[in-house]
Motif scaffolding. Structure first.
Motif, mmCIF file in Angstrom:
data_model
loop_
_atom_site.group_PDB
_atom_site.id
_atom_site.type_symbol
_atom_site.label_atom_id
_atom_site.label_comp_id
_atom_site.label_asym_id
_atom_site.label_seq_id
_atom_site.Cartn_x
_atom_site.Cartn_y
_atom_site.Cartn_z
ATOM 1 N N PHE A 33 0.813 -1.216 0.000
ATOM 2 C CA PHE A 33 0.000 0.000 0.000
ATOM 3 C C PHE A 33 0.846 1.265 0.000
ATOM 4 O O PHE A 33 0.386 2.304 -0.469
ATOM 5 N N ILE A 36 1.243 1.687 -3.753
ATOM 6 C CA ILE A 36 -0.013 2.125 -4.375
ATOM 7 C C ILE A 36 -0.343 3.561 -3.998
ATOM 8 O O ILE A 36 -0.812 4.343 -4.826
ATOM 9 N N ASN A 37 -0.068 3.926 -2.749
ATOM 10 C CA ASN A 37 -0.358 5.276 -2.248
ATOM 11 C C ASN A 37 0.381 6.343 -3.040
ATOM 12 O O ASN A 37 -0.115 7.469 -3.185
ATOM 13 N N PHE A 42 -6.926 6.995 -3.641
ATOM 14 C CA PHE A 42 -7.765 5.832 -3.353
ATOM 15 C C PHE A 42 -9.244 6.064 -3.653
ATOM 16 O O PHE A 42 -9.950 5.143 -4.037
ATOM 17 N N ILE A 47 -11.361 -1.285 -7.875
ATOM 18 C CA ILE A 47 -10.538 -2.434 -7.506
ATOM 19 C C ILE A 47 -11.248 -3.732 -7.858
ATOM 20 O O ILE A 47 -12.439 -3.882 -7.587
ATOM 21 N N ASP A 49 -10.546 -7.575 -6.799
ATOM 22 C CA ASP A 49 -9.762 -8.419 -5.902
ATOM 23 C C ASP A 49 -10.066 -9.882 -6.244
ATOM 24 O O ASP A 49 -11.154 -10.372 -5.944
ATOM 25 N N SER A 58 -9.142 -5.990 0.163
ATOM 26 C CA SER A 58 -10.303 -5.128 -0.118
ATOM 27 C C SER A 58 -10.658 -4.249 1.072
ATOM 28 O O SER A 58 -11.035 -3.087 0.898
ATOM 29 N N GLU A 60 -8.642 -3.049 3.199
ATOM 30 C CA GLU A 60 -7.637 -1.979 3.249
ATOM 31 C C GLU A 60 -7.979 -0.876 2.248
ATOM 32 O O GLU A 60 -7.899 0.312 2.569
ATOM 33 N N PHE A 61 -8.379 -1.253 1.032
ATOM 34 C CA PHE A 61 -8.791 -0.251 0.044
ATOM 35 C C PHE A 61 -10.019 0.515 0.532
ATOM 36 O O PHE A 61 -10.070 1.745 0.435
ATOM 37 N N ARG A 64 -9.344 3.104 3.116
ATOM 38 C CA ARG A 64 -8.637 4.268 2.574
ATOM 39 C C ARG A 64 -9.504 5.088 1.626
ATOM 40 O O ARG A 64 -9.022 6.032 1.020
ATOM 41 N N THR A 66 -11.678 3.886 -1.066
ATOM 42 C CA THR A 66 -12.083 3.364 -2.363
ATOM 43 C C THR A 66 -13.550 2.949 -2.303
ATOM 44 O O THR A 66 -13.969 2.253 -1.385
ATOM 45 N N ILE A 69 -15.253 -1.580 -5.238
ATOM 46 C CA ILE A 69 -14.445 -2.759 -4.943
ATOM 47 C C ILE A 69 -15.276 -4.005 -5.239
ATOM 48 O O ILE A 69 -16.394 -4.139 -4.745
#
Length: 179
Positions: A33, A36-37, A42, A47, A49, A58, A60-61, A64, A66, A69
């Motif tokens: 991450f 990605i950051n 985000f 996303i 997955d 997922s 985590e996204f 942040r 997102t 997903i």
């Protein structure tokens, strides 16, 4: 497992012991991450997955920011757990119970980031099929990334669209992009 950052930072998520999973370690997830950051906002990305297991990546996204997903896994228990967790935390996660390869063959869902964490016991041919299907079916948006998690014993560097890989302990992430 715990959520590293964002709205649900430090929240622990305990998956049932009977799920056929191997969640990404916190150290590897945090390193991933960080990469990605530096590449995306985000809240502006979608996303996909694949082989989502517990939904660890997922969550985590979603934590942040997102909003789009989609998790794909063939195990009913995994899908049920992801749905329950997403509902409990009010996370915008949609699930699809499907064999990932069949999903990739038929899907037209394009995403900014496609994350795949297949079983480490997969054959090389099974690993190779993931990027092949993603790029063959144009599932990655422009400037997007396909990230495949695998053991250090699997080498994906000779595949088309391979960009680079990062190693964290026994975990490796191979990054693919439209070249």
């Amino acid at each position: 497992m715990r959520i590293i950052s964002g709205l649900y930072k430090s929240r622990k998520i305990v998956a049932p012991k009977n799920l056929p999973v191997r969640p990404t370690t916190d150290m590897a997830k945090e390193s991933l991450f960080n990469i990605i950051n530096n590449l995306y906002y985000f809240d502006d990305i979608s996303i996909l997955d694949l082989f989502s297991g517990t939904g660890n990546i997922s969550y985590e996204f979603a934590s942040r920011g997102t909003e789009q997903i989609t998790c794909v896994d063939q195990d009913f228990g995994c899908i049920k757990f992801i749905n329950q967790t997403a509902e409990a935390f009010k996370m915008p996660i949609q699930t699809i119970k499907s064999d990932v390869f069949k999903f990739l063959e038929k899907s037209n869902l394009q995403s900014n980031i496609i994350f795949a964490d297949p079983p480490y016991s997969f054959t090389d041919e099974q690993f190779y099929k993931i990027p092949e299907l993603v790029f063959q079916n144009n599932l990655l948006l422009e400037e997007g990334l396909l990230i495949v998690e695998h053991s250090k014993h699997t080498d994906l560097s000779k595949l088309e669209n391979f960009s680079y890989s990062k190693s964290y302990g026994g975990n490796m992430f191979s990054f693919f992009e439209i070249l």
